[in-house]
Design a protein around this motif. Structure first.
Motif, PDB file in Angstrom:
ATOM      1  N   ASP A  64      13.142  67.501  83.352  1.00  0.00           N
ATOM      2  CA  ASP A  64      12.570  66.421  82.551  1.00  0.00           C
ATOM      3  C   ASP A  64      12.652  66.822  81.082  1.00  0.00           C
ATOM      4  N   MET A  99      14.928  66.238  77.147  1.00  0.00           N
ATOM      5  CA  MET A  99      15.700  65.302  76.328  1.00  0.00           C
ATOM      6  C   MET A  99      16.258  66.133  75.167  1.00  0.00           C
ATOM      7  N   SER A 115      15.671  59.896  65.894  1.00  0.00           N
ATOM      8  CA  SER A 115      15.538  61.241  66.465  1.00  0.00           C
ATOM      9  C   SER A 115      16.611  62.161  65.886  1.00  0.00           C
ATOM     10  N   ASN A 165      12.548  68.518  72.238  1.00  0.00           N
ATOM     11  CA  ASN A 165      13.010  67.375  73.018  1.00  0.00           C
ATOM     12  C   ASN A 165      13.037  66.111  72.155  1.00  0.00           C
ATOM     13  N   TYR A 180      12.562  62.826  72.793  1.00  0.00           N
ATOM     14  CA  TYR A 180      12.029  61.688  73.544  1.00  0.00           C
ATOM     15  C   TYR A 180      11.983  60.411  72.712  1.00  0.00           C
ATOM     16  N   GLU A 218      14.867  58.252  73.655  1.00  0.00           N
ATOM     17  CA  GLU A 218      14.656  57.597  74.945  1.00  0.00           C
ATOM     18  C   GLU A 218      13.699  56.410  74.802  1.00  0.00           C
ATOM     19  N   LYS A 219      12.604  56.615  74.087  1.00  0.00           N
ATOM     20  CA  LYS A 219      11.619  55.543  73.895  1.00  0.00           C
ATOM     21  C   LYS A 219      12.247  54.360  73.159  1.00  0.00           C
TER      22      LYS A 219
END
Length: 192
Positions: free
Chosen positions: A31, A33, A141, A149, A151, A154-155
């Motif tokens: 898990d 990123m 990002s 990471n 994330y 991804e969000k």
């Protein structure tokens, strides 16, 4: 083996070579990123990390860092780096399923490219319901070199509006039945 984005960009001159490199990386089941540089250093990627790696390498060749997000009814979404060559769209990707990896640049539109993933996506729980593309720099990002990471990327993809993909229930049930009989879809002509 090269361990930086710049070193890889000197060796890998086109999308096909980058896809071959992505296939050599271990599949990351964690898990995480990780940024492109972190994933390269560790030698493993999942789909989003593979998209980061492909985008970072191919930026050196003038390709913009574009990705397509495929949403599935089971929440197991998929992300691919996408590129345009000679007016046609292709993709670079990494998955546990061979049908969800890259595509040769033969598709007239991003929509057509997204639809090329519909059939091999169908399994016990999966079915693509929508797609959308984005420029990775819009995610805010540090997807290229970040140490933590990413994330935030991804969000960003999860929140952006996706375009619906509608198929008949009959088609879906036929594909699902075929999956139960034979497993994953056999390799197709334009799959990388």
């Amino acid at each position: 083996m090269a361990k930086t984005i710049a070193e890889l960009a000197k060796k890998l001159k086109n999308p096909r070579q980058v896809q071959r490199y992505i296939h050599t990386l271990e599949y990351n089941k964690g898990d995480t990123m990780r940024s492109a540089q972190s994933a390269i250093k560790l030698g493993s990627v999942h789909c989003m990390e593979a998209a980061f790696v492909a985008a970072a390498i191919l930026e050196y060749r003038g390709y913009p860092p574009l990705v397509v997000s495929l949403e599935s009814i089971d929440g197991l979404d998929h992300v691919l780096f996408i590129f345009k060559k000679n007016g046609k769209w292709g993709a670079i990707g990494r998955s546990r399923e061979r049908g969800l990896a890259g595509r040769a640049p033969v598709y007239r539109s991003i929509r057509d490219l997204a639809w090329s993933y519909f059939d091999p996506y169908v399994d016990d729980t999966g079915r693509i319901k929508s797609y959308q593309f984005a420029h990775l720099d819009e995610t805010g990002s540090d997807w290229r070199m970040g140490r933590s990471n990413q994330y935030k990327a991804e969000k960003y993809l999860l929140k952006m509006p996706h375009k619906k993909m509608r198929s008949s229930r009959r088609r879906f049930l036929r594909l699902k039945s075929a999956w139960y009989k034979r497993g994953a879809m056999p390799k197709q002509k334009f799959w990388w």
